[in-house]
Write a protein that holds these residues in place. Structure first.
Motif, mmCIF file in Angstrom:
data_model
loop_
_atom_site.group_PDB
_atom_site.id
_atom_site.type_symbol
_atom_site.label_atom_id
_atom_site.label_comp_id
_atom_site.label_asym_id
_atom_site.label_seq_id
_atom_site.Cartn_x
_atom_site.Cartn_y
_atom_site.Cartn_z
ATOM 1 N N SER A 349 0.843 -1.198 0.000
ATOM 2 C CA SER A 349 0.000 0.000 0.000
ATOM 3 C C SER A 349 0.876 1.245 0.000
ATOM 4 C CB SER A 349 -0.912 -0.003 1.232
ATOM 5 O OG SER A 349 -0.134 0.024 2.428
ATOM 6 N N ALA A 350 0.296 2.367 -0.392
ATOM 7 C CA ALA A 350 1.035 3.628 -0.475
ATOM 8 C C ALA A 350 1.098 4.277 0.902
ATOM 9 C CB ALA A 350 0.382 4.555 -1.486
ATOM 10 N N ASP A 363 8.899 5.484 -2.474
ATOM 11 C CA ASP A 363 8.215 4.959 -3.675
ATOM 12 C C ASP A 363 9.085 3.855 -4.275
ATOM 13 O OD1 ASP A 363 7.109 4.451 -6.159
ATOM 14 O OD2 ASP A 363 6.592 6.544 -6.518
ATOM 15 N N VAL A 434 6.406 9.282 -1.383
ATOM 16 C CA VAL A 434 5.187 8.563 -1.747
ATOM 17 C C VAL A 434 4.145 9.589 -2.196
ATOM 18 C CG1 VAL A 434 3.328 7.074 -0.913
ATOM 19 C CG2 VAL A 434 5.688 6.748 -0.085
ATOM 20 N N HIS A 435 3.491 9.306 -3.350
ATOM 21 C CA HIS A 435 2.498 10.244 -3.880
ATOM 22 C C HIS A 435 1.263 9.462 -4.328
ATOM 23 C CE1 HIS A 435 3.760 8.979 -7.933
ATOM 24 N NE2 HIS A 435 5.003 9.039 -7.454
ATOM 25 N N SER A 436 0.334 10.160 -4.928
ATOM 26 C CA SER A 436 -0.957 9.534 -5.283
ATOM 27 C C SER A 436 -0.808 8.412 -6.288
ATOM 28 C CB SER A 436 -1.918 10.600 -5.838
ATOM 29 O OG SER A 436 -1.358 11.237 -6.975
ATOM 30 N N THR A 438 1.753 6.299 -6.378
ATOM 31 C CA THR A 438 2.599 5.224 -5.841
ATOM 32 C C THR A 438 1.768 3.961 -5.635
ATOM 33 O OG1 THR A 438 4.055 6.801 -4.715
ATOM 34 C CG2 THR A 438 4.089 4.519 -3.945
ATOM 35 N N LYS A 439 2.277 2.829 -6.134
ATOM 36 C CA LYS A 439 1.579 1.555 -6.008
ATOM 37 C C LYS A 439 2.186 0.669 -4.916
ATOM 38 C CE LYS A 439 0.249 1.533 -10.885
ATOM 39 N NZ LYS A 439 0.331 0.810 -12.186
ATOM 40 N N LYS A 440 3.468 0.879 -4.629
ATOM 41 C CA LYS A 440 4.151 0.024 -3.653
ATOM 42 C C LYS A 440 5.244 0.847 -2.996
ATOM 43 C CE LYS A 440 6.766 -4.347 -3.394
ATOM 44 N NZ LYS A 440 7.334 -5.453 -4.187
ATOM 45 N N VAL A 441 5.489 0.591 -1.717
ATOM 46 C CA VAL A 441 6.550 1.329 -1.023
ATOM 47 C C VAL A 441 7.559 0.353 -0.411
ATOM 48 C CG1 VAL A 441 5.008 3.244 -0.474
ATOM 49 C CG2 VAL A 441 5.359 1.423 1.211
#
Length: 449
Positions: A349-350, A363, A434-436, A438-441
């Motif tokens: 999750s972001a 990110d 991390v921004h809108s 971003t799919k994975k961190v």
């Protein structure tokens, strides 16, 4: 008559050794060391003779060896003998023949003491040797420590004949008809010490015939001055040093209050092997050059804004003890380096982590492995989170008021493309936030171990 009472009184006054101690006497065969051997015998001490053949004077050196061996038999004392290839040692070490001979003999004396349980090494230096040492030190440049001449005791080394002058020794040997050998090199003005003995001291004695007595009094005063200075320096160390032995600090304001400033600062820093010139440069830089580093063979001084920081250097010259550069592979979960552990967690999750400078979410799509965690380097820059302009790490640390010695220990996380991702414990690079979209961190958690 042998001056046995004066000899014993001098030994007792300076606590050189007792009759319960084993004494190793360095004997060359010259009149000084011969008299020393006879005084030890007449005083009832447990002693042995040690003689070095430096193989520099051919047949004369062999003569000295035979003489000292016979002297040991005459005095019924144990005898130790060794031969040195002094010239080869000097060439190998790139030092003078005199320095080579000194190193070789003192190392050998210490070896005998360790193997045969001798307590002290007795040397036959006298008052004139002390005068020559001071004059030589003054000629070459010296501080107060070089003014006290030869000390009666220095560790295991003792000099119980410093109460005698060369004239005294000549007279005693003549009266007692003591046999000895002459070293022909002593009559050559080739060496600096000989030049002082043969040419300078006679001129000074024309001015003051009682030169030895006057110098003995002066040297005692200088010894007492040195003791006073060392006492005051110890009080000063206790007052101005902050921190542990591995990292000491002194406030710049405390250094600026010292008077005389250079003498006392040099005294404070002498144990860390800083030269007087380095100390002078440091004092000139106190208000001008924050961030400058001064180095000795064993330590470095880091000039911070309000303090100087004294740290031990690495084992190899110029190497920092805290230098590190560690690779992080994509499947690594934790790495350990210096006093840190760095956990690497994958999160689908972001997630955004707030208010925890020791943990950061990045990110994952921007990362290229292997990553590197290392010290900062000159020229490093990044884009601090929330800023669109790049900033040098050196400037960032200044703005954060990070002391220079601490910034050397701060981990810097670097992407495979050499972009800085995170100044651990301080700030994320804006490019890796991390921004809108971003799919994975990837979460990095730094902790001290």
């Amino acid at each position: 008559m042998l001056p046995v009472p004066q000899f014993q009184e001098f030994i007792a006054r300076h606590a050189l050794f007792s009759t319960q101690k084993k004494v190793l006497a360095a004997v060359s065969g010259g009149k000084d060391s011969v008299l020393l051997a006879h005084l030890l015998k007449s005083s009832g001490f447990d002693f042995a003779l040690a003689h070095c053949n430096f193989q520099l004077r051919g047949q004369e050196a062999d003569r000295d060896k035979t003489f000292t061996s016979n002297l040991a038999k005459q005095l019924q004392a144990p005898f130790f003998l060794t031969h040195f290839n002094t010239a080869d040692y000097a060439a190998e070490k790139h030092i003078s023949t005199q320095m080579a001979a000194r190193e070789l003999r003192y190392n050998w004396f210490e070896k005998i003491c360790a193997e045969e349980n001798f307590d002290v090494i007795a040397l036959a230096h006298h008052q004139n040797d002390a005068i020559e040492t001071v004059l030589l030190n003054l000629t070459r440049g010296t501080g107060i420590a070089g003014m006290h001449g030869i000390l009666p005791k220095n560790g295991r080394l003792v000099r119980p004949m410093l109460f005698l002058s060369r004239e005294n020794i000549d007279a005693i040997c003549a009266e007692e008809k003591l046999d000895f050998v002459e070293d022909s090199s002593n009559n050559s003005a080739k060496y600096a010490r000989n030049k002082i003995r043969l040419e300078v001291v006679p001129k000074l004695k024309e001015i003051n015939p009682k030169l030895e007595k006057t110098f003995a009094q002066n040297l005692e005063r200088f010894r007492q001055l040195e003791q006073l200075l060392e006492h005051d320096l110890q009080v000063l160390r206790d007052a101005v040093f902050i921190g542990l032995k591995s990292e000491l600090r002194i406030r710049i304001s405390d250094l600026q209050k010292l008077h005389p400033q250079q003498l006392l600062t040099f005294g404070l820093l002498r144990e860390f092997n800083f030269s007087e010139q380095v100390v002078a440069d440091l004092l000139l830089s106190l208000e001008k050059h924050s961030g400058r580093i001064f180095e000795s063979a064993s330590h470095q001084i880091i000039l911070d804004r309000t303090e100087i920081i004294i740290k031990a250097r690495g084992k190899e010259s110029g190497e920092r003890t805290d230098k590190f550069e560690i690779k992080i592979e994509e499947n690594d979960n934790v790495i350990h380096f210096i006093n840190y552990s760095l956990k690497i967690l994958q999160e689908k999750s972001a997630l955004i982590i707030k208010n925890n400078p020791m943990s950061i979410a990045v990110d994952a799509g921007k990362l290229m492995f292997p990553l590197t965690v290392r010290n900062w380097q000159t020229g490093d820059f990044f884009y601090p989170l929330g800023m669109q302009k790049r900033q040098k790490l050196s400037d960032f640390f200044i703005h954060q008021k990070v002391p220079l010695h601490q910034k050397l220990q701060i981990p810097v996380l670097v992407n495979s493309n050499q972009e800085i991702v995170w100044i651990a414990g301080f700030r994320l690079d804006d490019r890796y936030k991390v921004h809108s979209g971003t799919k994975k961190v990837v979460i990095f958690e730094l902790s001290n171990t």
